[in-house]
Design an enzyme around this catalytic site. Sequence first.
Site, PDB file in Angstrom:
ATOM      1  N   HIS A 203       0.796  -1.231   0.000  1.00 17.69           N
ATOM      2  CA  HIS A 203       0.000   0.000   0.000  1.00 17.69           C
ATOM      3  C   HIS A 203       0.825   1.277   0.000  1.00 17.69           C
ATOM      4  O   HIS A 203       0.282   2.372  -0.076  1.00 17.69           O
ATOM      5  CB  HIS A 203      -0.955   0.039   1.202  1.00 17.69           C
ATOM      6  CG  HIS A 203      -0.263   0.322   2.502  1.00 17.69           C
ATOM      7  ND1 HIS A 203       0.382  -0.635   3.216  1.00 17.69           N
ATOM      8  CD2 HIS A 203      -0.087   1.478   3.187  1.00 17.69           C
ATOM      9  CE1 HIS A 203       0.919  -0.094   4.300  1.00 17.69           C
ATOM     10  NE2 HIS A 203       0.645   1.189   4.305  1.00 17.69           N
TER      11      HIS A 203
HETATM   12  C1  UD1 Z   1      -2.093   5.671   5.273  1.00 22.70           C
HETATM   13  C2  UD1 Z   1      -0.837   6.254   5.890  1.00 22.70           C
HETATM   14  C3  UD1 Z   1       0.234   5.186   5.960  1.00 22.70           C
HETATM   15  C4  UD1 Z   1      -0.291   3.946   6.683  1.00 22.70           C
HETATM   16  C5  UD1 Z   1      -1.590   3.486   6.057  1.00 22.70           C
HETATM   17  C6  UD1 Z   1      -2.184   2.360   6.848  1.00 22.70           C
HETATM   18  C7  UD1 Z   1      -0.330   8.634   5.449  1.00 22.70           C
HETATM   19  C8  UD1 Z   1       0.428   9.585   4.619  1.00 22.70           C
HETATM   20  N1  UD1 Z   1      -0.308   7.337   5.059  1.00 22.70           N
HETATM   21  O1  UD1 Z   1      -1.781   5.268   3.963  1.00 22.70           O
HETATM   22  O2  UD1 Z   1       1.340   5.677   6.674  1.00 22.70           O
HETATM   23  O3  UD1 Z   1       0.674   2.946   6.544  1.00 22.70           O
HETATM   24  O4  UD1 Z   1      -2.529   4.570   6.040  1.00 22.70           O
HETATM   25  O5  UD1 Z   1      -3.053   1.604   6.075  1.00 22.70           O
HETATM   26  O6  UD1 Z   1      -0.933   9.026   6.411  1.00 22.70           O
HETATM   27  N2  UD1 Z   1      -8.777   5.119   0.451  1.00 22.70           N
HETATM   28  C9  UD1 Z   1     -10.003   4.513   0.303  1.00 22.70           C
HETATM   29  N3  UD1 Z   1     -10.751   4.302   1.447  1.00 22.70           N
HETATM   30  C10 UD1 Z   1     -10.318   4.655   2.687  1.00 22.70           C
HETATM   31  C11 UD1 Z   1      -9.058   5.270   2.813  1.00 22.70           C
HETATM   32  C12 UD1 Z   1      -8.312   5.492   1.686  1.00 22.70           C
HETATM   33  O7  UD1 Z   1     -10.427   4.176  -0.785  1.00 22.70           O
HETATM   34  O8  UD1 Z   1     -11.039   4.413   3.665  1.00 22.70           O
HETATM   35  C13 UD1 Z   1      -7.971   5.338  -0.768  1.00 22.70           C
HETATM   36  C14 UD1 Z   1      -8.183   6.738  -1.355  1.00 22.70           C
HETATM   37  O9  UD1 Z   1      -8.085   6.614  -2.748  1.00 22.70           O
HETATM   38  C15 UD1 Z   1      -6.968   7.472  -0.825  1.00 22.70           C
HETATM   39  C16 UD1 Z   1      -5.899   6.392  -0.794  1.00 22.70           C
HETATM   40  O10 UD1 Z   1      -6.588   5.211  -0.436  1.00 22.70           O
HETATM   41  O11 UD1 Z   1      -6.607   8.564  -1.641  1.00 22.70           O
HETATM   42  C17 UD1 Z   1      -4.798   6.662   0.198  1.00 22.70           C
HETATM   43  O12 UD1 Z   1      -5.340   6.839   1.515  1.00 22.70           O
HETATM   44  P1  UD1 Z   1      -4.482   7.593   2.630  1.00 22.70           P
HETATM   45  O13 UD1 Z   1      -5.168   7.506   3.926  1.00 22.70           O
HETATM   46  O14 UD1 Z   1      -4.082   8.926   2.134  1.00 22.70           O
HETATM   47  O15 UD1 Z   1      -3.140   6.762   2.655  1.00 22.70           O
HETATM   48  P2  UD1 Z   1      -2.880   5.209   2.879  1.00 22.70           P
HETATM   49  O16 UD1 Z   1      -2.202   4.695   1.661  1.00 22.70           O
HETATM   50  O17 UD1 Z   1      -4.100   4.515   3.341  1.00 22.70           O
HETATM   51  N1  UDP Z   2      -4.052  -5.617   8.420  1.00 22.86           N
HETATM   52  C1  UDP Z   2      -5.349  -6.113   8.494  1.00 22.86           C
HETATM   53  N2  UDP Z   2      -5.979  -6.449   7.327  1.00 22.86           N
HETATM   54  C2  UDP Z   2      -5.383  -6.319   6.109  1.00 22.86           C
HETATM   55  C3  UDP Z   2      -4.058  -5.819   6.055  1.00 22.86           C
HETATM   56  C4  UDP Z   2      -3.432  -5.462   7.233  1.00 22.86           C
HETATM   57  O1  UDP Z   2      -5.906  -6.247   9.590  1.00 22.86           O
HETATM   58  O2  UDP Z   2      -6.024  -6.639   5.091  1.00 22.86           O
HETATM   59  C5  UDP Z   2      -3.373  -5.236   9.684  1.00 22.86           C
HETATM   60  C6  UDP Z   2      -2.029  -5.872   9.889  1.00 22.86           C
HETATM   61  O3  UDP Z   2      -2.149  -7.149  10.481  1.00 22.86           O
HETATM   62  C7  UDP Z   2      -1.346  -4.865  10.790  1.00 22.86           C
HETATM   63  C8  UDP Z   2      -1.893  -3.542  10.310  1.00 22.86           C
HETATM   64  O4  UDP Z   2      -3.103  -3.849   9.619  1.00 22.86           O
HETATM   65  O5  UDP Z   2      -1.732  -5.054  12.129  1.00 22.86           O
HETATM   66  C9  UDP Z   2      -0.924  -2.886   9.384  1.00 22.86           C
HETATM   67  O6  UDP Z   2      -1.541  -1.840   8.734  1.00 22.86           O
HETATM   68  P1  UDP Z   2      -1.051  -1.281   7.332  1.00 22.86           P
HETATM   69  O7  UDP Z   2      -0.281  -2.307   6.607  1.00 22.86           O
HETATM   70  O8  UDP Z   2      -2.255  -0.732   6.675  1.00 22.86           O
HETATM   71  O9  UDP Z   2      -0.169  -0.032   7.746  1.00 22.86           O
HETATM   72  P2  UDP Z   2       1.331   0.171   8.278  1.00 22.86           P
HETATM   73  O10 UDP Z   2       1.565  -0.787   9.380  1.00 22.86           O
HETATM   74  O11 UDP Z   2       2.241  -0.041   7.106  1.00 22.86           O
HETATM   75  O12 UDP Z   2       1.360   1.576   8.708  1.00 22.86           O
END
Ligand code: UD1
Ligand code: UDP
Length: 378
Positions: A203
């Site tokens: 992601h």
């Molecule tokens: C965010 C965090 C990242 C974390 C991750 C956990 C930042 C900069 N990034 O990344 O550090 O590891 O969360 O999962 O804060 N979107 C949806 N539905 C949602 C949320 C997001 O469709 O409920 C899509 C949207 O297109 C959005 C994109 O995902 O633009 C990115 O979402 P965003 O929250 O900005 O960043 P993550 O990649 O989720």
């Molecule tokens: N996770 C989850 N379902 C998924 C993918 C990840 O419950 O489909 C959990 C995973 O086990 C971990 C956390 O989400 O506890 C990690 O989140 P993510 O990878 O979104 O973010 P990051 O840790 O890189 O910030």
Amino acid sequence: MKILSVVGARPEFIQATIVSRAIRETHQEILVHTGQHYDISLSQSFFKELEIPSPDYNLEVGSNSHAQQTGKIMIRMEKVLQDEQPDIVIVRGDTNSTMASALAASKLQILIAHIEAGERSHNRSMPEEINRLVTDRLADLHFCTSQTAMQYLALEGIKDTVYWVGDVMLDAMFYYRPIAQRRSNILERMNLASKNFCLVTIHRAANTDEPERLKNIVDILNEVSEIIVFPVHPRTSKALAKIQSRFEKHVRLIGPVGYLDMLMLEEHARLIATDSGGVQREAYFLGIPCLTLRDETEWIETVEAGWNKVVGTDPEQALYAWKHFAPPEDHPPLFGEGIASQRIAHILDSMDISSGYTQKEETGVNRDHKLKLTPGGL
Ligand code: UD1
Ligand code: UDP
């Protein structure tokens, strides 16, 4: 003490539940969801399954550019902070919700505690790295998961406010793993045999927003000759659609799964390949070989211990590692004993900030102290 805890994204919900349980024994907690993650599968499902207390506020900021999302969180968080006047704000990790809330709190002279402080990738093209640097600069209390994080903070001149507590994600795993073993039936649902599949998550912006890297990842997964289970983050799903990716049959794409199912997929995987910070650590906790599909990692201890290999997205390198990577027997407890949340609660219990921002001598945290630590501020 009145504590305001901030959550906004998936890993923050998982951590929050554990920390909430510990701090609510002694303190009043106000839980604020920024709304950064809003899909049911990334947000509400975690609250339901993990029995996280309902947020007192949802700022409903949604997705947007970094500046817009950060700005919206700051504006809406400022109002909540003014209304609630907490003694301290707890933020976690490295998301935009973390940094924006820390900024809003610091401008109101409210103390900030940062969980997972001091993590560094040393790569400023990563939005999370900016969030970590800013948040740690502003925080009054730094709770670290590892010794490496403490060393990085020391190099930045942040020493007196730093506490090693271990990893709250390990607390979460200890608490929820037995529940997952009883309740999750994902292996049966997907007809998977233990150690007969690999688990993949992707992601990070560096992978999803770079078509060449994403195409390489698709090629890697298609070339592997094992079953792959790939729960796809919505960001990745959109990016895969853009490059019109096609997967071979052995790559089984599913939507994001709940934490209990995820723990079971992790525990029974032969190997995990990921760019997630949380998943790299969970692979380590469970003793599963991990390949990190990035060019660097914050979780360097897992690499040094021989259980995680940073392979980037070059197909040749990744596919070689996929076949041949074999961690050693030795598996030291790098992230504590699963009692980080109790340690955090204990440190907070030992402080006296009921009347304003002055801390008692024991922890030495107060505004003056902070100013001494950061002469000239930012
Ligand atoms: C965010 C965090 C990242 C974390 C991750 C956990 C930042 C900069 N990034 O990344 O550090 O590891 O969360 O999962 O804060 N979107 C949806 N539905 C949602 C949320 C997001 O469709 O409920 C899509 C949207 O297109 C959005 C994109 O995902 O633009 C990115 O979402 P965003 O929250 O900005 O960043 P993550 O990649 O989720
Ligand atoms: N996770 C989850 N379902 C998924 C993918 C990840 O419950 O489909 C959990 C995973 O086990 C971990 C956390 O989400 O506890 C990690 O989140 P993510 O990878 O979104 O973010 P990051 O840790 O890189 O910030």
